[in-house]
Design a protein around this motif. Sequence first.
Motif, PDB file in Angstrom:
ATOM      1  N   ILE A 343       8.091  -9.851   5.213  1.00  0.00           N
ATOM      2  CA  ILE A 343       7.806  -8.821   4.195  1.00  0.00           C
ATOM      3  C   ILE A 343       9.034  -8.606   3.322  1.00  0.00           C
ATOM      4  N   GLY A 344      10.203  -8.618   3.942  1.00  0.00           N
ATOM      5  CA  GLY A 344      11.429  -8.438   3.168  1.00  0.00           C
ATOM      6  C   GLY A 344      11.632  -9.566   2.170  1.00  0.00           C
ATOM      7  N   GLU A 345      11.332 -10.791   2.612  1.00  0.00           N
ATOM      8  CA  GLU A 345      11.482 -11.924   1.692  1.00  0.00           C
ATOM      9  C   GLU A 345      10.489 -11.817   0.520  1.00  0.00           C
ATOM     10  N   ASN A 346       9.250 -11.375   0.824  1.00  0.00           N
ATOM     11  CA  ASN A 346       8.261 -11.211  -0.252  1.00  0.00           C
ATOM     12  C   ASN A 346       8.696 -10.115  -1.220  1.00  0.00           C
ATOM     13  N   PHE A 347       9.289  -9.060  -0.655  1.00  0.00           N
ATOM     14  CA  PHE A 347       9.806  -8.007  -1.549  1.00  0.00           C
ATOM     15  C   PHE A 347      10.872  -8.581  -2.464  1.00  0.00           C
ATOM     16  N   ASN A 348      11.723  -9.391  -1.899  1.00  0.00           N
ATOM     17  CA  ASN A 348      12.814  -9.938  -2.712  1.00  0.00           C
ATOM     18  C   ASN A 348      12.275 -10.904  -3.776  1.00  0.00           C
ATOM     19  N   ASN A 349      11.169 -11.594  -3.468  1.00  0.00           N
ATOM     20  CA  ASN A 349      10.602 -12.541  -4.426  1.00  0.00           C
ATOM     21  C   ASN A 349       9.588 -11.874  -5.367  1.00  0.00           C
ATOM     22  N   GLY A 350       9.274 -10.656  -5.145  1.00  0.00           N
ATOM     23  CA  GLY A 350       8.323  -9.924  -5.985  1.00  0.00           C
ATOM     24  C   GLY A 350       6.893 -10.345  -5.750  1.00  0.00           C
ATOM     25  N   LYS A 351       6.637 -10.894  -4.630  1.00  0.00           N
ATOM     26  CA  LYS A 351       5.286 -11.336  -4.316  1.00  0.00           C
ATOM     27  C   LYS A 351       4.549 -10.259  -3.537  1.00  0.00           C
ATOM     28  N   PRO A 352       3.223 -10.350  -3.518  1.00  0.00           N
ATOM     29  CA  PRO A 352       2.448  -9.409  -2.701  1.00  0.00           C
ATOM     30  C   PRO A 352       2.742  -9.661  -1.232  1.00  0.00           C
ATOM     31  N   VAL A 353       2.649  -8.612  -0.481  1.00  0.00           N
ATOM     32  CA  VAL A 353       3.004  -8.667   0.954  1.00  0.00           C
ATOM     33  C   VAL A 353       1.738  -8.513   1.775  1.00  0.00           C
ATOM     34  N   SER A 354       1.617  -9.437   2.780  1.00  0.00           N
ATOM     35  CA  SER A 354       0.477  -9.328   3.695  1.00  0.00           C
ATOM     36  C   SER A 354       0.852  -8.408   4.870  1.00  0.00           C
ATOM     37  N   VAL A 355      -0.068  -7.628   5.269  1.00  0.00           N
ATOM     38  CA  VAL A 355       0.188  -6.657   6.354  1.00  0.00           C
ATOM     39  C   VAL A 355      -0.749  -6.982   7.504  1.00  0.00           C
ATOM     40  N   PHE A 356      -0.120  -7.114   8.708  1.00  0.00           N
ATOM     41  CA  PHE A 356      -0.951  -7.402   9.888  1.00  0.00           C
ATOM     42  C   PHE A 356      -0.752  -6.330  10.981  1.00  0.00           C
ATOM     43  N   LYS A 357       0.506  -6.228  11.484  1.00  0.00           N
ATOM     44  CA  LYS A 357       0.754  -5.350  12.644  1.00  0.00           C
ATOM     45  C   LYS A 357       1.714  -4.225  12.310  1.00  0.00           C
ATOM     46  N   ILE A 358       1.758  -3.912  10.989  1.00  0.00           N
ATOM     47  CA  ILE A 358       2.662  -2.863  10.551  1.00  0.00           C
ATOM     48  C   ILE A 358       1.997  -1.520  10.800  1.00  0.00           C
ATOM     49  N   TYR A 369       2.240  -0.745  -2.939  1.00  0.00           N
ATOM     50  CA  TYR A 369       3.091  -1.702  -3.677  1.00  0.00           C
ATOM     51  C   TYR A 369       2.257  -2.890  -4.170  1.00  0.00           C
ATOM     52  N   ASN A 370       1.413  -3.418  -3.304  1.00  0.00           N
ATOM     53  CA  ASN A 370       0.581  -4.555  -3.680  1.00  0.00           C
ATOM     54  C   ASN A 370      -0.380  -4.178  -4.824  1.00  0.00           C
ATOM     55  N   LYS A 371      -0.886  -3.004  -4.818  1.00  0.00           N
ATOM     56  CA  LYS A 371      -1.827  -2.542  -5.873  1.00  0.00           C
ATOM     57  C   LYS A 371      -1.111  -2.440  -7.220  1.00  0.00           C
ATOM     58  N   LEU A 393       5.028   0.529 -15.114  1.00  0.00           N
ATOM     59  CA  LEU A 393       4.551  -0.079 -13.873  1.00  0.00           C
ATOM     60  C   LEU A 393       5.725  -0.677 -13.071  1.00  0.00           C
ATOM     61  N   ASP A 394       6.684  -1.275 -13.845  1.00  0.00           N
ATOM     62  CA  ASP A 394       7.847  -1.829 -13.113  1.00  0.00           C
ATOM     63  C   ASP A 394       8.609  -0.727 -12.345  1.00  0.00           C
ATOM     64  N   GLN A 395       8.718   0.423 -13.006  1.00  0.00           N
ATOM     65  CA  GLN A 395       9.410   1.535 -12.342  1.00  0.00           C
ATOM     66  C   GLN A 395       8.642   1.983 -11.083  1.00  0.00           C
ATOM     67  N   GLN A 396       7.335   2.083 -11.242  1.00  0.00           N
ATOM     68  CA  GLN A 396       6.534   2.515 -10.089  1.00  0.00           C
ATOM     69  C   GLN A 396       6.612   1.489  -8.957  1.00  0.00           C
ATOM     70  N   ILE A 397       6.586   0.167  -9.349  1.00  0.00           N
ATOM     71  CA  ILE A 397       6.684  -0.890  -8.319  1.00  0.00           C
ATOM     72  C   ILE A 397       8.043  -0.800  -7.593  1.00  0.00           C
ATOM     73  N   GLU A 398       9.121  -0.546  -8.357  1.00  0.00           N
ATOM     74  CA  GLU A 398      10.458  -0.461  -7.743  1.00  0.00           C
ATOM     75  C   GLU A 398      10.517   0.701  -6.763  1.00  0.00           C
TER      76      GLU A 398
END
Length: 696
Positions: A343-358, A369-371, A393-398
Amino acid sequence: MNPRNVHIPQDSPHHRFDDSDDILNDFDFEKLRQVFVSGWPWVLGIILATISSAFLYIRYTKPIYSAHSILKLDIKNEANLLGLQNPLEQDIKGLAGEIEILRSRLFFSKVVDAVGMDISYYHPGRSHLVDERYGNSPFKVEYVLKNPNLLDNRFDVEILNDSEFYLSCLALGGKVGDKQQFGSTIVTNDFTFTLEKTSHFEDQKSLVDFYFILNSKASLINYLESHVTVEPVNFNANTIKISLSDFNQIKARNLLEAIDTIYLAFTKNAKNQAVEQKIDFLETQMAKTTKELVEYEEYFEKFTIQNRTTDLSGDLTKTIALLNELDSQRYNMRDHLSEIDMIGENFNNGKPVSVFKIPTRIAELINNYNKLVSDRNLKLNSYNENTQVIKQLDQQIEIAKNSATSRLIAYKNNLIQDLEELNKKRTILEDNFVELPSMGTSYNKNRRLYTLQEEFYFSLIQSKIELEIARAGTVTNFVILSPASVSNIPIHPRKILIYGIGLVAGLMISVLFMAIQFLLHDKITSQKELEKIMHAPILGLIPHYKQEKLSNSKLIVTNNPKSSISESLRSIRTNMEFIAATGKNQLISVTSTVSGEGKTFIAVNLGAVFAYAGQKVVVVDLDMRKPKVHIAFESERVQKGMSTILIGKEKIEDCIQESELDNLHFISAGPMPPNPSELLLSPKFDEFLEVLRKKY
């Protein structure tokens, strides 16, 4: 048996009998009689002396009295009534063993401890015969002894009056202080004494001198050893006799009664000694075993508290299950951590993050964040990146990204901590898992030892109970057949025996004395004895003259013609006449070995007897060294006589002197020559005799 066929050897009894007859015939009984007659006063004196010695011995010997008792001993075992084997049976001694017990110093030590003989009181008594004041001392002593060297030493007490006395001790150099008071305490560096008067004081205070001795235990034991005798009476009946001798009758009886009483208890204790030792051993082992059982119980208690279990095999299974569960938890945590890193790597790459056991809260932040990222991507189709809408939107995403990242970091830290805790728990469980087998082995070993000690303890209790029952069932059948008694007749000295010994000793000494006198006797005391020695016939005997005491030889037949001496001389004259029947004039020589044996007395009186018979007699004095014939005739000594005749100085006729009797003349010895023997051996002497033989 035909006597002619009997051969008697030379050493047969018949020959010995003949020899004894010869010995008896050769023995001089007359000499023995003479020796006894002359020595009987000595015999009587010796017998009186030995009997007197016996009397003095009895008089100055303190009588010893003996107390005795007869005991019947038997050991009965009544523990068998309970069906138990008596452990004492192998230790029971016979009668000889009981006697040795009574003679032992161990038993005497018990007696000394019981009777209390620490002080003995004495009075010097008459003739230096010490009298012990047993139970009737005029005073008693309370003491504290500081110097043990004063034990067995004499303390003299000189009573001055009803209240004062002197105390002295030779070991302390004499008197102890000045006058002492009865009832007052005497304190020194060696002792503390208090002398109190008793009820016997008034009766004995006039005796003045007393003394007491502080007895040591060793001296009292030695006293009992030397004064107590134990001897069997009947082995089959198990009876023994105990005797105690002492100068004091009451003391002997009381001590023997104490010995009988103490022996009753001592015998039982001695018989139970083996059981007592076994019981003591059992009690020691029981105490030791109890201590070990307590230690095991404390071990089990601590083990249970520390490990919270006593089922180590079950704990081993549970530990394995826990380890598996911890490994599963660790795996899940590592999976979560991997997801968080993704998830941290996806955050750093700006990609959507998959959630399983969080967790749900973090998952909502990531979904928000994904929305926002999806909305931005849709609007980029309509708007430029530099438009205001995209920037908002960029501000809200950050903001959403930062919020989710911070939560993920916090969650990740928690997971890391939980993983560390799981690792620690797993390490502990692994350590316990390794220790559990050895702990189980030690626990089971201690459990087995505990069980063995417990069984051993129960066996000790059972053995002790059996021994105590045996001890309680052992009794002494101690019968006093004859209680302690003492006779008024002392056992020593025995008067009849002592007098008998004195008489026998006197007779033996007398016999020895008479034997010595017989062997040393060298005098002729009888006619028979003289006849044995002499080959010449005995013409007669002359009795001892006792009518008057004569200082010198004297002519007495003239004054006592009918006396026994005169008759004896007449008998000798008659016998001589029978011997000399030839009718010739006889020459008679009167001689002896030494001076003073009566030569002159016999010569002058025998000459007088011959003169009374009408015969002419001349008495010639040939003892030129000690002449006495002239004295017997009560004449003065003249300067002429035999010596002057033999040297030719005088004639025989001029030297002959007359006596008061007719026909009785005498010639004195004359002056003493230097060589009388040579004169008598000269021929002139023979001529002299021939001249006289013609006239007398």
